[in-house]
Design a protein around this motif. Structure first.
Motif, PDB file in Angstrom:
ATOM      1  N   UNK A  72       8.712 -12.500   2.793  1.00 44.91           N
ATOM      2  CA  UNK A  72       9.401 -11.705   1.648  1.00 44.91           C
ATOM      3  C   UNK A  72       8.988 -10.208   1.655  1.00 44.91           C
ATOM      4  N   UNK A  73       7.653  -9.826   2.297  1.00 46.65           N
ATOM      5  CA  UNK A  73       7.521  -8.405   2.496  1.00 46.65           C
ATOM      6  C   UNK A  73       8.214  -8.080   3.601  1.00 46.65           C
ATOM      7  N   UNK A  74       8.639  -8.632   4.753  1.00 42.72           N
ATOM      8  CA  UNK A  74       9.104  -8.277   5.542  1.00 42.72           C
ATOM      9  C   UNK A  74      10.762  -8.034   5.229  1.00 42.72           C
ATOM     10  N   UNK A  75      11.381  -8.873   4.258  1.00 40.18           N
ATOM     11  CA  UNK A  75      12.697  -8.489   3.638  1.00 40.18           C
ATOM     12  C   UNK A  75      12.539  -7.353   2.726  1.00 40.18           C
ATOM     13  N   UNK A  76      11.580  -6.934   2.222  1.00 41.49           N
ATOM     14  CA  UNK A  76      11.271  -5.674   1.274  1.00 41.49           C
ATOM     15  C   UNK A  76      11.292  -4.523   2.092  1.00 41.49           C
ATOM     16  N   UNK A  77      10.781  -4.616   3.400  1.00 41.48           N
ATOM     17  CA  UNK A  77      10.643  -3.469   4.201  1.00 41.48           C
ATOM     18  C   UNK A  77      12.003  -3.356   4.893  1.00 41.48           C
ATOM     19  N   UNK A  78      12.716  -4.240   5.216  1.00 40.21           N
ATOM     20  CA  UNK A  78      14.122  -4.174   5.674  1.00 40.21           C
ATOM     21  C   UNK A  78      14.980  -3.395   4.710  1.00 40.21           C
ATOM     22  N   UNK A  79      14.937  -3.716   3.475  1.00 40.19           N
ATOM     23  CA  UNK A  79      15.548  -3.087   2.275  1.00 40.19           C
ATOM     24  C   UNK A  79      15.089  -1.511   2.443  1.00 40.19           C
ATOM     25  N   UNK A  80      13.832  -1.321   2.355  1.00 45.58           N
ATOM     26  CA  UNK A  80      13.338  -0.191   2.287  1.00 45.58           C
ATOM     27  C   UNK A  80      13.869   0.912   3.304  1.00 45.58           C
ATOM     28  N   UNK A  81      14.067   0.339   4.647  1.00 43.81           N
ATOM     29  CA  UNK A  81      14.492   0.910   5.726  1.00 43.81           C
ATOM     30  C   UNK A  81      15.777   1.522   5.503  1.00 43.81           C
ATOM     31  N   UNK A  85      14.359   4.514  -1.759  1.00 39.98           N
ATOM     32  CA  UNK A  85      14.432   4.394  -2.944  1.00 39.98           C
ATOM     33  C   UNK A  85      13.383   3.248  -3.433  1.00 39.98           C
ATOM     34  N   UNK A  86      13.739   2.098  -2.320  1.00 37.95           N
ATOM     35  CA  UNK A  86      13.010   0.744  -2.824  1.00 37.95           C
ATOM     36  C   UNK A  86      11.397   0.766  -2.033  1.00 37.95           C
ATOM     37  N   UNK A  87      11.042   1.841  -1.554  1.00 42.72           N
ATOM     38  CA  UNK A  87       9.679   1.794  -0.903  1.00 42.72           C
ATOM     39  C   UNK A  87       8.469   1.632  -1.850  1.00 42.72           C
ATOM     40  N   UNK A  88       8.485   2.049  -3.174  1.00 38.58           N
ATOM     41  CA  UNK A  88       7.585   1.467  -3.948  1.00 38.58           C
ATOM     42  C   UNK A  88       7.478   0.132  -4.294  1.00 38.58           C
ATOM     43  N   UNK A  89       8.957  -0.368  -4.590  1.00 40.49           N
ATOM     44  CA  UNK A  89       8.967  -1.630  -4.930  1.00 40.49           C
ATOM     45  C   UNK A  89       8.211  -2.736  -3.615  1.00 40.49           C
ATOM     46  N   UNK A  90       8.756  -2.047  -2.320  1.00 44.36           N
ATOM     47  CA  UNK A  90       8.201  -2.745  -1.199  1.00 44.36           C
ATOM     48  C   UNK A  90       6.489  -2.703  -1.130  1.00 44.36           C
ATOM     49  N   UNK A  91       6.099  -1.951  -1.636  1.00 42.40           N
ATOM     50  CA  UNK A  91       4.390  -1.724  -1.506  1.00 42.40           C
ATOM     51  C   UNK A  91       4.117  -2.607  -2.671  1.00 42.40           C
ATOM     52  N   UNK A  92       4.594  -2.928  -3.811  1.00 45.75           N
ATOM     53  CA  UNK A  92       4.284  -3.697  -4.898  1.00 45.75           C
ATOM     54  C   UNK A  92       4.269  -5.229  -4.347  1.00 45.75           C
ATOM     55  N   UNK A  93       5.412  -5.395  -3.432  1.00 44.56           N
ATOM     56  CA  UNK A  93       5.614  -6.593  -2.893  1.00 44.56           C
ATOM     57  C   UNK A  93       4.549  -7.110  -1.863  1.00 44.56           C
ATOM     58  N   UNK A  94       4.222  -6.114  -1.175  1.00 43.48           N
ATOM     59  CA  UNK A  94       3.127  -6.066  -0.052  1.00 43.48           C
ATOM     60  C   UNK A  94       1.683  -6.682  -0.835  1.00 43.48           C
ATOM     61  N   UNK A  95       1.425  -5.934  -1.987  1.00 43.20           N
ATOM     62  CA  UNK A  95       0.335  -5.999  -2.607  1.00 43.20           C
ATOM     63  C   UNK A  95       0.293  -7.556  -3.212  1.00 43.20           C
TER      64      UNK A  95
END
Length: 213
Positions: A72-81, A85-95
Motif C-alpha cells: 500500500x505505501x508503494x501504491x501511495x507513491x505511484x499515485x503521488x508520482x 498533491x497526494x504526497x502528504x497523504x503518501x507520507x501518512x500511509x508510509x508512517x
C-alpha cells in the motif's frame, strides 16, 4: 497487456476482502492500473481506499506486499508520482505502515512476511527517495538476514527446510540482494556464496542435463 485488457482480466482476479495484498486483494489490480496514467477521479478513488488501508484485516502475522499490507505505501507513491498533491497523504500511509511493521510475531518469508515487506520498501525507495524510514529498513533487513541464516542452517544439518522463492532461501537472497543495491545494507560475498551453495546442493538432476528443486 493493454490497460483495457488489464481491466477485463481484473474482473476475474482474486480480490479477497479478508486477506489483502497484490496476490489476493484489490492492491494487485490497482498496481497494474497505476503503471499507466490514470484520470484524476480514479487516482482520488484509489487514494481514498488507501486512507483506510491499515484497518486490521487478514491474519495479523501477514505483512508482505504479496499477502499483507506492505504494497500500500508503494501504491501511495505511484499515485503521488502522477499527482503531487497526494504526497502528504503518501507520507501518512508510509508512517502508518512503519507502525504496522513494529508488531511482533510476523511471518518472515517473501509471500507472507518481512522479506516481502523489504522488497516493497526497496520499490518505494526507488519511487520516492528517502521515503522509507531507516529504522524500517534496518528492522526488515535484520529479520530477513536472520531468517536466511536459520533456514540455511537447517539445510546444512539435513533438516527439512524451504529453498524456493515464496517461502525459502531463494526469496531471502533476492530481498537481501535488492536491499543491498537500493539501501546499501550488508551482504557479504561469503554469505551470498553460502546461500547459493545451499540452493545448489538441493538441486535434483534430471535426464538431459536439467535440474529441479
Amino acid at each position: 497487456m493493454l490497460l483495457s485488457e488489464t481491466k477485463t482480466v481484473a474482473r476475474v482476479w482474486p480480490r479477497s476482502r479478508s486477506t489483502p495484498g497484490l496476490a489476493s486483494g484489490w492492491e494487485g489490480v490497482a498496481w497494474a492500473e497505476l503503471q499507466t496514467p490514470l484520470a484524476s477521479a480514479r487516482l482520488r478513488g484509489l487514494g481514498d481506499r488507501l486512507d483506510a488501508a491499515f484497518v486490521r484485516t487478514g491474519r495479523r502475522e501477514y505483512c508482505s506486499g504479496m499477502i499483507g499490507l506492505s504494497a500500500r505505501p508503494v501504491l501511495a507513491a505511484l499515485i503521488a508520482k502522477q499527482d503531487a498533491a497526494f504526497a502528504p497523504r503518501m507520507r501518512a500511509v508510509v508512517s502508518e505502515w512503519s507502525r504496522y511493521l513494529e508488531r511482533s510475531g510476523l511471518e518472515t518469508d517473501l509471500m507472507w512476511g518481512t522479506t516481502g515487506a523489504l522488497l516493497c520498501a526497496a520499490e518505494l525507495e526507488t519511487l520516492c527517495r528517502g521515503a522509507v524510514p531507516k529504522r524500517v529498513v534496518d528492522r526488515l533487513y535484520v529479520q530477513t538476514r536472520d531468517a536466511a541464516r536459520l533456514e540455511s542452517r537447517r539445510c546444512i544439518k539435513g533438516e527439512p527446510a524451504y529453498i524456493g522463492l515464496s517461502h525459502g532461501i531463494a526469496g531471502y537472497l533476492l530481498a537481501l540482494e535488492v536491499s543491498h543495491a537500493v539501501f546499501g545494507t550488508r551482504l557479504s560475498n561469503d554469505f551470498r556464496g553460502l546461500l547459493l551453495e545451499v540452493i545448489e546442493e538441493e538441486r535434483y538432476e534430471v535426464p538431459g542435463g536439467g535440474g529441479l528443486w
